[in-house]
Design an enzyme around this catalytic site. Structure first.
Site, PDB file in Angstrom:
ATOM      1  N   ASP A 276      -8.563 -20.511 -13.856  1.00  0.00           N
ATOM      2  CA  ASP A 276      -9.507 -20.145 -14.926  1.00  0.00           C
ATOM      3  C   ASP A 276      -8.867 -19.341 -16.048  1.00  0.00           C
ATOM      4  O   ASP A 276      -7.850 -18.678 -15.870  1.00  0.00           O
ATOM      5  CB  ASP A 276     -10.712 -19.387 -14.354  1.00  0.00           C
TER       6      ASP A 276
ATOM      7  N   GLU B  59     -11.039 -16.897 -10.751  1.00  0.00           N
ATOM      8  CA  GLU B  59     -10.444 -15.640 -10.249  1.00  0.00           C
ATOM      9  C   GLU B  59     -10.938 -14.442 -11.043  1.00  0.00           C
ATOM     10  O   GLU B  59     -11.073 -13.355 -10.512  1.00  0.00           O
ATOM     11  CB  GLU B  59      -8.905 -15.727 -10.307  1.00  0.00           C
TER      12      GLU B  59
HETATM   13 NI    NI Z   1      -4.646 -13.264 -13.275  1.00  0.00          NI
END
Ligand code: NI
Length: 394
Positions: free
Chosen positions: A79, A136
């Site tokens: 991401d 994340e």
């Molecule tokens: Ni990172």
């Protein structure tokens, strides 16, 4: 054994191409449709079959050896961040307000590179599980991957991930033994007083002055109320309240984060925070509402996985692994490392001459792509070494 690095160097152009393609098209957590498709396509080209899609956009691939044995999991996150890319490069983000400023594009490219290297290698026993994880940045994609069974079938014996690290020069590799990142908790606090005319404070309860006292007082949690040998950070990052200069604000909202490295310190802070806020608010006749939420746990590097990293870095790069201090940042790799032995390493990407000097999450963050084949080679070689060593122990 430098063979793996020369094989990785042959992939260099492709790795840069992949990273740049992802860099131009950043996607936020759980929205990584394009990225996920890209990963599946490239894995297919590499010859990795039987891909699974889990956790919305996550991809799981298994490279099986000739016989059964242990399983090592290699993880990349995919991401981007909701930030504006301010770089002037041909591969800068094409999407306004979204950018790969934490290097997850590079992580994805390197894991694809590792897949290519592993497909070229003989794996006598065991298997390598390659996972491409969504979200994340704040949305705990790792937790969703675990809920969807990523650590089972086959059961994972160890999990490894790397993160690009702009404090280290390209070619360097570092690891923090033990606690590596912080417990990252967050809280929302609303302090309520009583509004009134700015000229008549005695007829009101000024939530702004109470908030000012609270902000100062909670710094004593770190400086006076917890063990100085266990780091505690309490930061208020946002404060809002009030209407205009001549009105006493009836309420103030604050948003904060608490970072700790030690479980006991993490457990202690919420109560201390409540106690201090309560005391200050009561003193001045204000009330409060405090909501405290635990976030990512601390990544704990398993000491048993470090000697093999030292061997890997020695064999691949002819260098020693640098011993790093823990970071007070957060990282959701911790969810895997809570369940199975985990190793989170830092890969140098700094190059002053080329101007790659900005920290992660900076609008000008960029990295030296010379690091891409190095990262791919390290991941592949670590996995092969792990399977060899642990098969011998069976
Ligand atoms: Ni990172």
């Amino acid at each position: 054994m430098e063979e793996v690095l020369s094989k990785a160097q042959q992939l260099k152009e492709r790795l840069s191409e992949w990273r740049r393609e992802l860099h131009r098209h950043p996607e936020l957590g759980f929205e990584e449709q394009r990225t996920s498709e890209f990963v599946r396509k490239k894995l297919g080209d590499i010859g990795v079959t039987g891909l699974k899609t889990i956790a919305k956009t996550g991809v799981v691939a298994l490279i099986e050896g000739e016989a059964e044995g242990p399983t090592i999991m290699l993880r990349a996150d995919m991401d981007a961040l909701p930030l504006q890319d301010e770089k002037q490069t041909e591969y800068a983000s094409l999407i306004p307000g979204k950018a790969h400023l934490c290097g997850h594009d590079a992580h994805t490219a390197m894991l694809l590179g590792a897949a290519a290297l592993l497909k070229q290698s003989r794996i006598p026993r065991g298997s390598v599980k390659l996972i491409f994880q969504p979200a994340e940045e704040g949305l705990a994609g790792a937790k969703a991957m675990i809920a969807d069974g990523v650590l089972e079938q086959p059961k994972v014996d160890a999990a490894v991930a790397l993160h690009v690290f702009p404090s280290l020069p390209v070619g360097a590799v570092g690891v923090a033994p033990g606690a590596c990142t912080a417990f990252s908790d967050r809280f929302d606090l609303v302090i309520s007083g009583k509004g009134g005319h700015a000229a008549h404070p005695h007829q009101a309860v000024d939530s702004v002055t109470v908030a000012a006292q609270v902000i100062t007082a909670i710094q004593q949690i770190a400086s006076r109320m917890t063990d100085p040998l266990q780091p505690v950070v309490v930061t208020i990052g946002k404060i809002s309240g009030g209407y205009t200069r001549n009105v006493i604000a009836p309420s103030v909202s604050l948003e904060g984060t608490v970072r700790t490295l030690d479980k006991a310190a993490q457990e202690a802070v919420p109560e201390l925070l409540e106690q201090v806020v309560k005391g200050v608010c009561q003193s001045f006749g204000a009330t409060f509402h405090l909501e405290y939420r635990k976030g990512y746990p601390s990544v704990m590097n398993d000491p048993s996985l470090i000697p093999l990293l030292e061997d890997t870095v020695k064999d691949v790069l002819g260098r020693d692994v640098l011993k790093l201090k823990p970071s007070m940042g957060g990282e959701d790799f911790s969810y895997y490392a809570e369940q199975v032995p985990g190793l989170f390493l830092r890969l140098g990407v700094r190059n002053e001459e080329k101007g790659f000097v900005h920290p992660l999450h900076h609008p000008l963050f960029d990295l030296d792509e010379e690091a891409l084949p190095i990262g791919a080679a390290l991941l592949a070689e670590y996995a092969l070494k792990f399977l060899r060593t642990h098969s011998a122990q069976l």
